[in-house]
Write an enzyme that holds these catalytic residues in place. Structure first.
Site, mmCIF file in Angstrom:
data_model
loop_
_atom_site.group_PDB
_atom_site.id
_atom_site.type_symbol
_atom_site.label_atom_id
_atom_site.label_comp_id
_atom_site.label_asym_id
_atom_site.label_seq_id
_atom_site.Cartn_x
_atom_site.Cartn_y
_atom_site.Cartn_z
ATOM 1 N N HIS A 203 9.356 3.077 4.544
ATOM 2 C CA HIS A 203 8.275 3.359 5.489
ATOM 3 C C HIS A 203 7.604 2.119 6.057
ATOM 4 C CE1 HIS A 203 6.052 2.842 1.732
ATOM 5 N NE2 HIS A 203 4.987 2.596 2.456
HETATM 6 N N1 UDP Z 1 5.781 8.732 -4.105
HETATM 7 C C1 UDP Z 1 5.710 10.105 -4.223
HETATM 8 N N2 UDP Z 1 6.560 10.893 -3.468
HETATM 9 C C2 UDP Z 1 7.497 10.358 -2.632
HETATM 10 C C3 UDP Z 1 7.565 8.929 -2.514
HETATM 11 C C4 UDP Z 1 6.689 8.155 -3.253
HETATM 12 O O1 UDP Z 1 4.890 10.622 -4.986
HETATM 13 O O2 UDP Z 1 8.234 11.120 -1.982
HETATM 14 C C5 UDP Z 1 4.839 7.897 -4.907
HETATM 15 C C6 UDP Z 1 5.479 6.807 -5.744
HETATM 16 O O3 UDP Z 1 5.851 7.291 -6.998
HETATM 17 C C7 UDP Z 1 4.336 5.788 -5.828
HETATM 18 C C8 UDP Z 1 3.626 5.938 -4.512
HETATM 19 O O4 UDP Z 1 4.014 7.202 -3.985
HETATM 20 O O5 UDP Z 1 3.465 6.143 -6.889
HETATM 21 C C9 UDP Z 1 4.043 4.829 -3.574
HETATM 22 O O6 UDP Z 1 3.571 5.087 -2.319
HETATM 23 P P1 UDP Z 1 4.190 4.428 -1.004
HETATM 24 O O7 UDP Z 1 5.581 4.037 -1.234
HETATM 25 O O8 UDP Z 1 3.878 5.369 0.109
HETATM 26 O O9 UDP Z 1 3.236 3.176 -0.771
HETATM 27 P P2 UDP Z 1 3.323 1.631 -1.209
HETATM 28 O O10 UDP Z 1 3.427 1.592 -2.691
HETATM 29 O O11 UDP Z 1 4.482 1.027 -0.502
HETATM 30 O O12 UDP Z 1 2.040 1.055 -0.725
#
Ligand code: UDP
Length: 391
Positions: A203
């Site tokens: 994303h």
């Molecule tokens: N996550 C979730 N469902 C999904 C994809 C990710 O619950 O389909 C969770 C993942 O386990 C983690 C969090 O969302 O705890 C990460 O979010 P994201 O990747 O959107 O953001 P980033 O960490 O890159 O800021």
């Protein structure tokens, strides 16, 4: 005493939940604010339901928009809440636009500003989250770091040692508390996946907003999926961008599905053979459950997942991704627990916050730079400054 906790987007909910629970255990009055950056069932409500997070006291409805639209919408709505609640401390987590927006408002309102997950640096200034991290840290009184590398970054940037606290990783608190329940949901069999499968998430704007980069990644995924079926719970912002690219892949081997709730996603990752991602949080979670992770970016703000964990930063070149996947699949990976990634980071964070609140005369972020008005010495300019002026 009132501690106001802010969350706005999927990764925020996973990080704020253990903090809200730990504050409740210490019987601290809290106000929970949901900025509304993510707002639907799959990206927001499911996390409240599954993580036992109580309904927010205030919902700001910021919604999506450009970087400035979203940041300013949160600031405007949050200012009214802060005016009404008059919190003693405001806790912000992570690196999303809601984080920096709330920190800015809280700092100007005079509250103690606490940044949970402080000090992470990708050193990639093209990443909106990097700007959010650096600015949020500068606005914060307390910098609660998840890892030693984050502490080192903050020290190198000149923060006072009394501001920096190595508390560990609150996102892993949530993982530790929920792993058994995630496993018991048997998501892989519900999705009718084979024993060996890989998981994909994408994303980051640097990947999904650049058609050539995204096309290259999908080419690599198509190749890997010939050997290892892949399942891709796609972020809402990624789904429309995949249109036209999915034809390269056998839909039975690369399955694009709706984003999953926290428990199903954690269970899916835990049971997988390989993860390919550009997520920050997923790099950490794979390290703890011992699944190899290929990070499809040029940098990471979480180097400890590489030095101690299962992560490799492989970039976005399709050949490199495929080679790295082949190598990663040949190695036996073990679960890893960096210091403070033990399920008790939120409890440690709350102790630091309560200690700071009991010390009303503690220095503020402005005391980072030397006091310039008090002493006789400060009335004359420094030799270095003069040298610059006369160069
Ligand atoms: N996550 C979730 N469902 C999904 C994809 C990710 O619950 O389909 C969770 C993942 O386990 C983690 C969090 O969302 O705890 C990460 O979010 P994201 O990747 O959107 O953001 P980033 O960490 O890159 O800021």
């Amino acid at each position: 005493m009132n501690v106001l906790c802010v969350a706005g987007a999927r990764p925020n909910f996973v990080k704020i939940a253990p903090i809200v629970h730990a504050l409740a255990r210490r019987e601290v009055t809290t106000t929970l604010v949901h900025t509304g950056q993510h707002y639907d069932q799959a990206m927001s409500q499911v996390f409240f339901d599954e993580l036992g997070l109580r309904a927010p006291d205030h919902f700001l409805g910021a919604g999506s928009g450009t970087q400035a639209e979203q940041t300013s919408a949160v600031m405007t709505a949050f200012e009214a809440v802060v005016g009404e609640v008059e919190p003693d401390a405001v806790v912000v987590v992570g690196d999303v636009n809601s984080t920096v927006a709330a920190a800015m408002v809280a700092a100007k309102a005079g509250a103690l500003v606490v940044h949970v997950e402080a000090g992470l640096r990708s050193r990639d200034w093209a990443m909106p989250e990097e700007i959010n991290r650096v600015v949020t840290d500068r606005l914060s009184d307390l910098l609660l770091a998840p890892s030693a590398d984050a502490v080192n970054n903050l020290a190198a940037e000149g923060y006072r040692t009394d501001q920096i606290h190595l508390v560990g990783n609150v996102m892993i608190d949530t993982l530790v508390a929920n792993l058994e329940s995630a496993r018991s949901r048997r998501v892989a069999s519900r999705l009718e996946l084979a024993d060996r499968y890989g998981v994909v998430t994408l994303h980051r704007p640097s990947n999904v907003d650049h058609p050539e980069t995204l096309a290259g990644i999908v080419t690599a995924l198509a190749t890997i999926s010939n050997d290892l079926p892949l399942v891709f719970p796609a972020h809402p912002r990624t789904v429309p961008l995949l249109d036209g690219l999915k034809e390269q892949c056998d839909p039975g081997q690369l399955r694009v599905i709706e984003p999953l709730g926290y428990l199903d996603f954690l269970g899916l990752v835990d049971g997988s053979t390989l993860v390919l991602t550009d997520s920050g949080g997923v790099q950490e979670e794979t390290t703890v459950v011992g699944v190899p992770c290929l990070t499809l970016r040029e940098s990471t703000e979480r180097p400890i997942t590489v030095t101690q964990g299962t992560n490799q930063v492989v970039g976005t070149d399709p050949e490199h991704i495929v080679e790295a996947a082949t190598r990663a699949l040949a190695i036996d990976h073990r679960p890893c627990q960096p210091d403070g990634w033990d399920g008790a980071a939120a409890a440690r964070s709350v102790e630091v916050i309560l200690a700071a609140l009991s010390e009303p005369d503690r220095p503020r972020p402005t005391d980072l730079v030397p006091d310039f008005h008090a002493t006789e010495d400060n009335r004359t300019s420094t030799p270095d400054l003069e040298a610059d002026l006369h160069r």
